[in-house]
Design a protein around this motif. Structure first.
Motif, mmCIF file in Angstrom:
data_model
loop_
_atom_site.group_PDB
_atom_site.id
_atom_site.type_symbol
_atom_site.label_atom_id
_atom_site.label_comp_id
_atom_site.label_asym_id
_atom_site.label_seq_id
_atom_site.Cartn_x
_atom_site.Cartn_y
_atom_site.Cartn_z
ATOM 1 N N ALA A 190 0.537 -1.228 0.425
ATOM 2 C CA ALA A 190 -0.459 -0.130 0.017
ATOM 3 C C ALA A 190 1.234 1.091 0.033
ATOM 4 C CB ALA A 190 -0.966 -0.411 1.546
ATOM 5 N N ALA A 191 1.840 1.592 0.576
ATOM 6 C CA ALA A 191 2.309 2.405 1.147
ATOM 7 C C ALA A 191 3.059 2.070 -0.623
ATOM 8 C CB ALA A 191 3.952 1.877 1.938
ATOM 9 N N ALA A 192 3.975 1.269 -1.016
ATOM 10 C CA ALA A 192 4.809 1.293 -2.365
ATOM 11 C C ALA A 192 3.246 2.116 -3.639
ATOM 12 C CB ALA A 192 5.441 0.102 -2.766
ATOM 13 N N THR A 193 2.278 2.031 -3.511
ATOM 14 C CA THR A 193 0.986 2.578 -4.827
ATOM 15 C C THR A 193 0.912 3.704 -4.053
ATOM 16 O OG1 THR A 193 -0.370 1.351 -3.030
ATOM 17 C CG2 THR A 193 0.954 0.595 -5.633
ATOM 18 N N HIS A 194 1.391 4.367 -2.967
ATOM 19 C CA HIS A 194 1.138 5.810 -2.019
ATOM 20 C C HIS A 194 -0.374 5.228 -1.904
ATOM 21 C CE1 HIS A 194 4.558 7.279 -3.640
ATOM 22 N NE2 HIS A 194 4.429 6.628 -4.016
ATOM 23 N N LEU A 195 -1.222 4.684 -1.541
ATOM 24 C CA LEU A 195 -2.499 4.132 -1.260
ATOM 25 C C LEU A 195 -2.764 3.965 -0.139
ATOM 26 C CD1 LEU A 195 -3.515 2.349 -4.400
ATOM 27 C CD2 LEU A 195 -4.625 4.945 -3.919
ATOM 28 N N SER A 196 -3.807 3.951 0.711
ATOM 29 C CA SER A 196 -3.939 3.838 2.108
ATOM 30 C C SER A 196 -4.590 1.600 2.025
ATOM 31 C CB SER A 196 -5.318 3.971 2.966
ATOM 32 O OG SER A 196 -6.730 3.926 2.211
ATOM 33 N N ARG A 197 -4.526 0.839 3.225
ATOM 34 C CA ARG A 197 -4.339 -0.535 3.515
ATOM 35 C C ARG A 197 -5.530 -1.027 2.630
ATOM 36 N NH1 ARG A 197 -2.251 -4.432 6.747
ATOM 37 N NH2 ARG A 197 -4.377 -5.701 6.945
ATOM 38 N N PHE A 198 -6.322 0.438 2.944
ATOM 39 C CA PHE A 198 -8.120 -0.609 2.671
ATOM 40 C C PHE A 198 -8.325 -0.313 1.319
ATOM 41 C CE2 PHE A 198 -12.554 1.151 1.730
ATOM 42 C CZ PHE A 198 -12.853 -0.043 1.812
ATOM 43 N N HIS A 199 -7.876 1.406 0.806
ATOM 44 C CA HIS A 199 -8.572 1.199 -0.816
ATOM 45 C C HIS A 199 -7.158 0.589 -1.615
ATOM 46 C CE1 HIS A 199 -10.196 4.565 1.603
ATOM 47 N NE2 HIS A 199 -10.660 4.984 0.193
ATOM 48 N N PHE A 200 -5.989 0.284 -1.239
ATOM 49 C CA PHE A 200 -5.003 -0.417 -2.152
ATOM 50 C C PHE A 200 -5.948 -1.973 -1.967
ATOM 51 C CE2 PHE A 200 -1.568 -3.797 -2.136
ATOM 52 C CZ PHE A 200 -1.357 -3.251 -3.383
ATOM 53 N N ALA A 201 -6.006 -2.458 -1.256
ATOM 54 C CA ALA A 201 -6.358 -3.816 -1.349
ATOM 55 C C ALA A 201 -7.539 -4.112 -2.142
ATOM 56 C CB ALA A 201 -6.764 -4.738 0.264
ATOM 57 N N ARG A 202 -8.623 -3.431 -1.567
ATOM 58 C CA ARG A 202 -10.481 -2.722 -2.615
ATOM 59 C C ARG A 202 -9.522 -2.764 -3.701
ATOM 60 N NH1 ARG A 202 -14.398 1.573 -1.625
ATOM 61 N NH2 ARG A 202 -12.492 2.412 -2.222
ATOM 62 N N ARG A 203 -8.894 -1.994 -4.453
ATOM 63 C CA ARG A 203 -8.127 -1.513 -6.176
ATOM 64 C C ARG A 203 -7.645 -2.595 -6.604
ATOM 65 N NH1 ARG A 203 -7.279 4.598 -5.726
ATOM 66 N NH2 ARG A 203 -9.036 5.451 -4.895
ATOM 67 N N PHE A 204 -6.816 -3.306 -6.023
ATOM 68 C CA PHE A 204 -6.003 -4.803 -6.775
ATOM 69 C C PHE A 204 -6.279 -5.484 -6.428
ATOM 70 C CE2 PHE A 204 -3.147 -7.486 -7.034
ATOM 71 C CZ PHE A 204 -1.947 -6.998 -7.150
ATOM 72 N N ARG A 205 -7.620 -6.104 -5.901
ATOM 73 C CA ARG A 205 -8.746 -6.999 -5.681
ATOM 74 C C ARG A 205 -9.131 -6.826 -6.927
ATOM 75 N NH1 ARG A 205 -10.580 -11.369 -0.804
ATOM 76 N NH2 ARG A 205 -11.385 -12.836 -3.063
ATOM 77 N N ALA A 206 -9.844 -5.657 -7.147
ATOM 78 C CA ALA A 206 -10.950 -5.204 -8.460
ATOM 79 C C ALA A 206 -10.346 -5.844 -10.253
ATOM 80 C CB ALA A 206 -11.856 -4.465 -7.988
ATOM 81 N N ALA A 207 -9.226 -5.239 -9.733
ATOM 82 C CA ALA A 207 -8.298 -5.127 -10.504
ATOM 83 C C ALA A 207 -7.820 -5.937 -11.072
ATOM 84 C CB ALA A 207 -7.540 -4.804 -10.767
ATOM 85 N N THR A 208 -7.432 -7.242 -9.964
ATOM 86 C CA THR A 208 -7.050 -8.956 -10.891
ATOM 87 C C THR A 208 -7.471 -9.707 -10.498
ATOM 88 O OG1 THR A 208 -5.456 -9.331 -8.628
ATOM 89 C CG2 THR A 208 -4.826 -7.295 -10.291
ATOM 90 N N GLY A 209 -8.400 -9.791 -9.074
ATOM 91 C CA GLY A 209 -10.084 -10.611 -9.801
ATOM 92 C C GLY A 209 -9.063 -11.665 -8.209
ATOM 93 N N VAL A 210 -7.866 -11.305 -7.539
ATOM 94 C CA VAL A 210 -6.908 -11.759 -6.104
ATOM 95 C C VAL A 210 -6.774 -11.372 -5.532
ATOM 96 C CG1 VAL A 210 -6.078 -13.786 -7.544
ATOM 97 C CG2 VAL A 210 -5.315 -11.992 -7.466
ATOM 98 N N PRO A 211 -6.951 -11.588 -4.154
ATOM 99 C CA PRO A 211 -5.508 -10.186 -2.985
ATOM 100 C C PRO A 211 -4.343 -9.996 -3.332
ATOM 101 C CG PRO A 211 -7.652 -11.793 -1.684
ATOM 102 C CD PRO A 211 -6.877 -12.349 -3.538
ATOM 103 N N PRO A 212 -4.034 -9.321 -3.004
ATOM 104 C CA PRO A 212 -2.561 -8.192 -3.249
ATOM 105 C C PRO A 212 -1.817 -9.550 -2.170
ATOM 106 C CG PRO A 212 -3.520 -7.153 -2.045
ATOM 107 C CD PRO A 212 -4.254 -8.278 -1.909
ATOM 108 N N MET A 213 -1.780 -10.553 -1.249
ATOM 109 C CA MET A 213 -1.112 -11.376 -0.546
ATOM 110 C C MET A 213 -1.173 -12.394 -1.720
ATOM 111 S SD MET A 213 0.246 -9.512 0.673
ATOM 112 C CE MET A 213 2.295 -10.216 1.735
ATOM 113 N N THR A 214 -2.164 -12.627 -2.552
ATOM 114 C CA THR A 214 -2.117 -13.974 -3.429
ATOM 115 C C THR A 214 -1.008 -13.904 -4.080
ATOM 116 O OG1 THR A 214 -4.515 -15.044 -2.030
ATOM 117 C CG2 THR A 214 -3.660 -15.509 -4.655
ATOM 118 N N PHE A 215 -1.099 -12.512 -4.620
ATOM 119 C CA PHE A 215 -0.205 -12.144 -5.958
ATOM 120 C C PHE A 215 0.596 -12.685 -5.663
ATOM 121 C CE2 PHE A 215 1.432 -9.352 -8.592
ATOM 122 C CZ PHE A 215 1.369 -9.435 -9.709
ATOM 123 N N VAL A 216 1.203 -11.793 -4.317
ATOM 124 C CA VAL A 216 2.969 -11.738 -3.879
ATOM 125 C C VAL A 216 3.053 -13.568 -3.898
ATOM 126 C CG1 VAL A 216 4.022 -11.544 -1.738
ATOM 127 C CG2 VAL A 216 2.743 -10.015 -2.488
#
Length: 270
Positions: A190-216
């Protein structure tokens, strides 16, 4: 070099030449294949006058020189080469695996197709794999089905996603690649993308279909698989290099995400 390997997938359909030679109202598939290229593979500058090429990177990376740019397509990325546009390619010193498609289409209709974009939802890969399952074709009806799958893949590739709007997937991929051996938390992404934890996780999952840590975790496994098949490093060393705690966690995670244990993946490439 490439076409000689893929044309065999459609050679048993005698009316293919008639389908491909007619004026192209909709995208028409010419050939498709899964390819594996050696670390020293290099294709000098060349262009194709009458067809497009679409590549989905499965392993390794493809360094491309096109339109004065140097692009690096990594696992999960899609490349599209328009007709008449010169490009050079290299496997960048490691084995390159990809899905390879050639097709004819109206350049005016598809002029806005991006040359390089991540397949954030994995849909382009899924559609191309579906095409491969249906080959070789034996009738005009089967060919129409393949063309419909191709059109869906092009639409997916050409449609901006939320990940493209915010640039989250490229940012996260670069961040993780540079720190693949280190612990990575959701707060770090979240910090690397300059977003809050909540907004980053929501936007990333909406875009990719998976949670960020699953992507990692998937990126860690993709890197581990490349090391397994391209080196003789012990599993313990590979686990440390990709940020997994130990050999047991490496084996467990690789098996869960690929369906095969590390030993089987390594043996399959020998």
């Amino acid at each position: 070099m490439l076409l000689s390997k893929v044309d065999t997938r459609i050679g048993r359909f005698p009316e293919m030449s008639k389908l491909v030679s007619r004026p192209v109202a909709k995208p028409a598939l010419r050939s498709a294949s899964r390819m594996s290229l050696p670390p020293e593979w290099h294709m000098p500058p060349h262009a194709h006058d009458d067809h497009y090429e679409l590549l989905v990177i499965l392993s390794g990376q493809n360094e491309v020189q096109i339109r004065g740019q140097c692009l690096v397509a990594r696992v999960g990325d899609v490349l599209v080469y328009p007709p008449g546009v010169a490009h050079a390619e290299s496997s960048a010193g490691e084995s390159l695996g990809m899905l390879f498609v050639t097709f004819r289409a109206d350049p005016a209709r598809w002029a806005d197709l991006p040359v390089h974009r991540p397949d954030s939802r994995g849909r382009v890969k899924l559609l191309v794999q579906w095409m491969l399952e249906l080959l070789p074709v034996h009738s005009a009806r089967e060919q129409a089905t393949l063309d419909a799958l191709l059109q869906a893949a092009l639409h997916e590739h050409g449609t901006p996603s939320q990940a493209d709007e915010y640039g989250l997937v490229p940012q996260v991929r670069r961040y993780v690649s540079n720190r693949i051996s280190e612990p990575i938390r959701l707060d770090d992404l979240a910090a690397a993308t300059h977003l809050s934890r909540f907004h980053f996780a929501r936007r990333f999952r909406a875009a990719t279909g998976v949670p960020p840590m699953t992507f990692v975790r998937r990126m860690r496994v993709e890197t581990a698989v490349q090391l397994l098949v391209n080196s003789h490093l012990p599993l313990k060393v590979i686990a440390e290099m990709v940020g997994l705690n130990d050999q047991f966690q490496l084996s467990k995670t690789v098996r869960r995400l690929t369906g095969r244990p590390p030993g089987a993946l390594r043996a399959a490439r020998r």
